[in-house]
Every structure is written in structure tokens, then in C-alpha cells.
Design a protein around this motif. Structure first.
Motif, PDB file in Angstrom:
ATOM      1  N   LEU A  98       9.492 -19.589  -6.462  1.00  0.00           N
ATOM      2  CA  LEU A  98      10.219 -20.144  -7.594  1.00  0.00           C
ATOM      3  C   LEU A  98      10.787 -21.520  -7.262  1.00  0.00           C
ATOM      4  CD1 LEU A  98      11.443 -19.719 -10.445  1.00  0.00           C
ATOM      5  CD2 LEU A  98      13.402 -18.627  -9.318  1.00  0.00           C
ATOM      6  N   ASP A  99      11.304 -21.680  -6.054  1.00  0.00           N
ATOM      7  CA  ASP A  99      11.896 -22.953  -5.664  1.00  0.00           C
ATOM      8  C   ASP A  99      10.844 -24.048  -5.574  1.00  0.00           C
ATOM      9  OD1 ASP A  99      14.538 -24.049  -4.937  1.00  0.00           O
ATOM     10  OD2 ASP A  99      13.543 -24.591  -3.072  1.00  0.00           O
ATOM     11  N   VAL A 100       9.718 -23.740  -4.941  1.00  0.00           N
ATOM     12  CA  VAL A 100       8.657 -24.732  -4.795  1.00  0.00           C
ATOM     13  C   VAL A 100       8.124 -25.158  -6.159  1.00  0.00           C
ATOM     14  CG1 VAL A 100       6.303 -25.087  -3.947  1.00  0.00           C
ATOM     15  CG2 VAL A 100       8.011 -23.998  -2.467  1.00  0.00           C
ATOM     16  N   SER A 102       9.477 -24.911  -9.120  1.00  0.00           N
ATOM     17  CA  SER A 102      10.462 -25.485 -10.037  1.00  0.00           C
ATOM     18  C   SER A 102      11.015 -26.816  -9.542  1.00  0.00           C
ATOM     19  CB  SER A 102      11.624 -24.504 -10.248  1.00  0.00           C
ATOM     20  OG  SER A 102      12.387 -24.367  -9.063  1.00  0.00           O
ATOM     21  N   GLY A 103      10.562 -27.267  -8.385  1.00  0.00           N
ATOM     22  CA  GLY A 103      11.078 -28.510  -7.842  1.00  0.00           C
ATOM     23  C   GLY A 103      12.448 -28.381  -7.216  1.00  0.00           C
ATOM     24  N   GLY A 104      12.694 -27.245  -6.558  1.00  0.00           N
ATOM     25  CA  GLY A 104      13.949 -27.065  -5.843  1.00  0.00           C
ATOM     26  C   GLY A 104      15.097 -26.548  -6.685  1.00  0.00           C
ATOM     27  N   ARG A 105      14.808 -25.725  -7.701  1.00  0.00           N
ATOM     28  CA  ARG A 105      15.871 -25.268  -8.614  1.00  0.00           C
ATOM     29  C   ARG A 105      16.210 -23.788  -8.471  1.00  0.00           C
ATOM     30  NH1 ARG A 105      14.617 -25.768 -14.123  1.00  0.00           N
ATOM     31  NH2 ARG A 105      12.393 -26.128 -13.815  1.00  0.00           N
ATOM     32  N   ALA A 106      15.672 -23.112  -7.472  1.00  0.00           N
ATOM     33  CA  ALA A 106      15.924 -21.676  -7.326  1.00  0.00           C
ATOM     34  C   ALA A 106      17.207 -21.421  -6.550  1.00  0.00           C
ATOM     35  CB  ALA A 106      14.753 -20.999  -6.609  1.00  0.00           C
ATOM     36  N   MET A 107      17.871 -20.327  -6.922  1.00  0.00           N
ATOM     37  CA  MET A 107      18.969 -19.753  -6.162  1.00  0.00           C
ATOM     38  C   MET A 107      18.641 -18.284  -5.936  1.00  0.00           C
ATOM     39  SD  MET A 107      22.239 -21.366  -8.234  1.00  0.00           S
ATOM     40  CE  MET A 107      23.344 -20.137  -7.526  1.00  0.00           C
ATOM     41  N   LEU A 108      19.314 -17.670  -4.979  1.00  0.00           N
ATOM     42  CA  LEU A 108      19.211 -16.230  -4.783  1.00  0.00           C
ATOM     43  C   LEU A 108      20.551 -15.603  -5.123  1.00  0.00           C
ATOM     44  CD1 LEU A 108      18.005 -13.540  -3.850  1.00  0.00           C
ATOM     45  CD2 LEU A 108      18.660 -14.159  -1.506  1.00  0.00           C
ATOM     46  N   GLY A 109      20.579 -14.854  -6.196  1.00  0.00           N
ATOM     47  CA  GLY A 109      21.731 -14.013  -6.492  1.00  0.00           C
ATOM     48  C   GLY A 109      21.403 -12.598  -6.051  1.00  0.00           C
ATOM     49  N   ILE A 110      22.296 -11.965  -5.298  1.00  0.00           N
ATOM     50  CA  ILE A 110      21.973 -10.656  -4.734  1.00  0.00           C
ATOM     51  C   ILE A 110      23.231  -9.808  -4.608  1.00  0.00           C
ATOM     52  CG2 ILE A 110      22.159 -11.492  -2.338  1.00  0.00           C
ATOM     53  CD1 ILE A 110      19.772  -9.564  -1.695  1.00  0.00           C
ATOM     54  N   GLY A 111      23.059  -8.509  -4.804  1.00  0.00           N
ATOM     55  CA  GLY A 111      24.128  -7.537  -4.645  1.00  0.00           C
ATOM     56  C   GLY A 111      23.557  -6.226  -4.144  1.00  0.00           C
ATOM     57  N   ALA A 112      24.414  -5.236  -4.033  1.00  0.00           N
ATOM     58  CA  ALA A 112      24.006  -3.955  -3.446  1.00  0.00           C
ATOM     59  C   ALA A 112      23.171  -3.104  -4.397  1.00  0.00           C
ATOM     60  CB  ALA A 112      25.240  -3.172  -2.997  1.00  0.00           C
ATOM     61  N   LEU A 165       7.023 -15.650   9.012  1.00  0.00           N
ATOM     62  CA  LEU A 165       6.336 -16.870   8.598  1.00  0.00           C
ATOM     63  C   LEU A 165       6.535 -17.070   7.099  1.00  0.00           C
ATOM     64  CD1 LEU A 165       4.319 -19.218   9.090  1.00  0.00           C
ATOM     65  CD2 LEU A 165       2.487 -17.548   8.644  1.00  0.00           C
ATOM     66  N   ASN A 166       6.923 -18.274   6.705  1.00  0.00           N
ATOM     67  CA  ASN A 166       7.133 -18.576   5.294  1.00  0.00           C
ATOM     68  C   ASN A 166       6.593 -19.976   5.032  1.00  0.00           C
ATOM     69  OD1 ASN A 166       8.064 -18.083   2.670  1.00  0.00           O
ATOM     70  ND2 ASN A 166       9.980 -19.173   3.055  1.00  0.00           N
ATOM     71  N   SER A 167       5.362 -20.030   4.570  1.00  0.00           N
ATOM     72  CA  SER A 167       4.719 -21.312   4.311  1.00  0.00           C
ATOM     73  C   SER A 167       4.188 -21.327   2.877  1.00  0.00           C
ATOM     74  CB  SER A 167       3.568 -21.535   5.296  1.00  0.00           C
ATOM     75  OG  SER A 167       2.937 -22.766   5.064  1.00  0.00           O
ATOM     76  N   PRO A 168       4.635 -22.290   2.060  1.00  0.00           N
ATOM     77  CA  PRO A 168       5.532 -23.397   2.404  1.00  0.00           C
ATOM     78  C   PRO A 168       6.991 -22.951   2.401  1.00  0.00           C
ATOM     79  CG  PRO A 168       4.989 -23.515   0.083  1.00  0.00           C
ATOM     80  CD  PRO A 168       4.187 -22.361   0.645  1.00  0.00           C
ATOM     81  N   GLN A 169       7.797 -23.679   3.144  1.00  0.00           N
ATOM     82  CA  GLN A 169       9.224 -23.465   3.047  1.00  0.00           C
ATOM     83  C   GLN A 169       9.740 -24.071   1.732  1.00  0.00           C
ATOM     84  OE1 GLN A 169      11.574 -21.919   4.674  1.00  0.00           O
ATOM     85  NE2 GLN A 169      10.576 -21.306   6.582  1.00  0.00           N
ATOM     86  N   PRO A 170      10.862 -23.558   1.213  1.00  0.00           N
ATOM     87  CA  PRO A 170      11.429 -24.178   0.017  1.00  0.00           C
ATOM     88  C   PRO A 170      11.858 -25.609   0.298  1.00  0.00           C
ATOM     89  CG  PRO A 170      12.919 -22.527   0.938  1.00  0.00           C
ATOM     90  CD  PRO A 170      11.644 -22.410   1.691  1.00  0.00           C
ATOM     91  N   PRO A 171      11.847 -26.479  -0.720  1.00  0.00           N
ATOM     92  CA  PRO A 171      12.248 -27.875  -0.502  1.00  0.00           C
ATOM     93  C   PRO A 171      13.634 -28.010   0.136  1.00  0.00           C
ATOM     94  CG  PRO A 171      11.257 -27.622  -2.670  1.00  0.00           C
ATOM     95  CD  PRO A 171      11.389 -26.242  -2.097  1.00  0.00           C
ATOM     96  N   HIS A 172      14.570 -27.192  -0.312  1.00  0.00           N
ATOM     97  CA  HIS A 172      15.897 -27.094   0.285  1.00  0.00           C
ATOM     98  C   HIS A 172      16.246 -25.608   0.272  1.00  0.00           C
ATOM     99  CE1 HIS A 172      16.273 -31.426  -0.168  1.00  0.00           C
ATOM    100  NE2 HIS A 172      15.917 -31.287  -1.428  1.00  0.00           N
ATOM    101  N   ARG A 173      16.956 -25.141   1.302  1.00  0.00           N
ATOM    102  CA  ARG A 173      17.267 -23.712   1.325  1.00  0.00           C
ATOM    103  C   ARG A 173      17.968 -23.310   0.040  1.00  0.00           C
ATOM    104  NH1 ARG A 173      21.335 -20.302   2.186  1.00  0.00           N
ATOM    105  NH2 ARG A 173      22.839 -21.796   3.015  1.00  0.00           N
ATOM    106  N   PRO A 174      17.426 -22.347  -0.712  1.00  0.00           N
ATOM    107  CA  PRO A 174      18.074 -21.948  -1.957  1.00  0.00           C
ATOM    108  C   PRO A 174      19.488 -21.423  -1.711  1.00  0.00           C
ATOM    109  CG  PRO A 174      15.817 -21.142  -1.892  1.00  0.00           C
ATOM    110  CD  PRO A 174      16.115 -21.683  -0.523  1.00  0.00           C
TER     111      PRO A 174
END
Length: 289
Positions: A98-100, A102-112, A165-174
Motif C-alpha cells: 500500500l505504501d509503495v 500510494s507514494g508513501g501514504r500508508a500507516m499501520l493501525g493495529i490493536g489486539a 526479506l521485504n523487497s521493495p522496502q516502503p519509501p518511508h517506514r509507515p
């Protein structure tokens, strides 16, 4: 201050056949209006506070990918992913994709995770509360490591992986939002791992922010590094008649240190109300920054 729009209900006027077109139109309008965030729930059944369980519900990350294709600016995330629903390798890869794209617009929202009805209904494991929080913390550690440049092994109580391994990496860490206001566990995890917190806008909000501050002291974390967001209905009335009340509440939240208000539009994705936000509310809220 910023505003975010959550889309919790996919029961739109045109029904299933028109759902894609209506969603695309609505999120384009919200993006153009200046909403800084667009979010969907991570559920498979509709939740009781919104409607009956058999109302339409779309899978979160597929939907966010669709949002990405129809928007240009807003950050995109789940509000919030249940840690019990996906292996963390798959989760990290989904958010990376999603980040790649969308051009770096992803976030990770997470809960239990909490919705036992849908877990039992679809056959997802639904462990005890303590184990769900173990899984949440291990997901946070796994995902953060997968977003490092080094593809090291990972091992925890519930997960063993030989090569992250995570290729490609996101443009910036979400950025990571740890959702919820539990004072013993959730806010501790915010202090340890989170870039954003999200707490319901209730009478205990100020106390919970103080609890988060104390957890930050314990974790040697700068409280100011964590963006404070609250869940709050974007209720301006059917025709904007409650705009003054909404802006007064936004000012109160800003005084408490809240940086973003995120929530749904009561009554659905009404274009006229989105336009009121564009003209009257988002410009006023931005001035609070």
C-alpha cells in the motif's frame, strides 16, 4: 490540527452494483476537501455499534488499495487491524505494498482484536485477552524489524521466521498507530512502539493522556514524539447546523494536545457535508495547529 475520515459502513444508496463507483467518488471528494487521513475498519462482519452483522463489509487492505488509486494526498490506514487476523509477515507486506503504490501514504493501525462473533463465524482463532496482547506486541516487533534494511531472522513465543526479506522496502517506514485506551497494556505498547495513539473522546481522555505520559517516562520515550489522535464522530448535523459545536470541541481537544480528530460522518458519505468540511471546518481546524 488535522481531520481524518473513517468509513465504517458500506451500505451505500446504489447497493453492491454501484459500491465501487460511489466509494471512489466519496473518497476523491474527501481527499480534495483536505481530510488528512482516510481509514476503514478491519472487520469481516459489520459491528453492532454500526449495524447488523450481515450488512456489507469489505476487506480492509483491498479497500485501501482502491482508495489509493482514487486519492492523491490523504494517509491511508486501518482503524485498526486486529493482530489475530493476519500473520505479521503478510501484514507487513500488505502495508508495504500500500505504501509503495500510494507514494508513501500508508500507516499501520493495529490493536489486539475484539470481535469474537466474526472470528468464531469465519473460523479465525480467538485466543484469550492476554494471548491477544502477546500477539499484538509480537506483531509490532516483527513488523518494525521487517521494515529494517537488514533481513534478519525473527523469533518470539508465537512466531519463528528465518529471513524477514521485504523487497521493495516502503519509501518511508509507515507510521504505527496502536489503537485503544487500555491503561495497563495498550498505552504501554503505544509508548514502546507507537508513532500515533488513538483514544476515544470520552470523559477520561485527559487522564489517559497522563497515563501515556507516565508510560513514556518508564520506556524512556519522548511523549512529544507520539502524535495524539482521538476517535470522535464528525457530527456537524445534516446541513451543518452543528458546525459551531464541532469546532468548539476541536478547540478543546487541541488544548489537551490532540493533533488529529478521526471518525465517521454520521449518516454516511454525504457529499454536501463533505463540502461543508472543505469550506468551513477544515480551514478553521488547520488554524489550530
Amino acid at each position: 490540527m488535522e481531520l481524518g475520515l473513517q468509513v465504517p459502513d458500506f451500505t451505500l444508496p446504489g447497493g453492491t452494483a454501484a459500491l465501487g463507483a460511489e466509494l471512489a467518488e466519496a473518497v476523491r471528494a474527501a481527499d480534495d476537501a483536505g481530510f488528512a487521513y482516510l481509514a476503514v475498519m478491519d472487520h469481516f462482519f459489520q459491528i453492532p455499534s454500526v449495524g447488523p452483522s450481515d450488512r456489507p463489509m469489505l476487506e480492509a487492505y483491498t479497500t485501501l488499495g482502491y482508495f489509493a488509486a482514487h486519492t492523491r494526498r490523504a494517509k491511508l490506514f486501518t482503524y485498526v487491524t486486529g493482530a489475530i487476523y493476519r500473520h505479521p509477515g503478510l501484514l507487513a507486506k500488505a502495508v508495504t505494498t500500500l505504501d509503495v503504490l500510494s507514494g508513501g501514504r500508508a500507516m499501520l493501525g493495529i490493536g489486539a482484536g475484539w470481535n469474537e462473533e466474526e472470528a468464531r463465524g469465519l473460523g479465525f482463532p480467538f485466543p484469550s485477552t492476554s494471548e491477544r496482547f502477546e500477539l499484538l506486541e509480537e506483531n509490532l516487533g516483527y513488523v518494525r524489524q521487517m521494515w529494517d534494511e537488514e533481513d534478519k531472522p525473527f523469533s518470539s513465543k508465537h512466531f519463528t521466521a528465518e529471513r524477514l526479506l521485504n523487497s521493495p522496502q516502503p519509501p518511508h517506514r509507515p507510521p504505527i498507530m496502536v489503537g485503544g485506551g487500555g491503561e495497563k497494556k495498550t498505552l504501554r505498547l503505544v509508548a514502546k512502539y507507537g508513532d500515533f495513539c488513538n483514544i476515544g473522546n470520552g470523559p477520561d481522555l485527559e487522564r489517559k493522556l497522563d497515563v501515556l505520559k507516565r508510560h513514556c517516562e518508564t520506556e524512556s520515550r519522548d511523549y512529544a514524539e507520539i502524535a495524539k489522535t482521538v476517535y470522535h464522530y464528525l457530527d456537524i448535523g445534516p446541513s451543518g447546523e452543528k458546525t459551531g459545536e464541532f469546532l468548539a470541541e476541536a478547540r478543546r481537544l487541541h488544548r489537551l494536545g490532540v493533533q488529529a480528530v478521526i471518525g465517521p460522518l454520521p449518516g454516511g458519505l454525504d457529499r454536501d457535508r463533505i463540502e461543508i468540511f472543505a469550506q468551513d471546518i477544515i480551514p478553521a481546524v488547520k488554524e489550530l495547529a
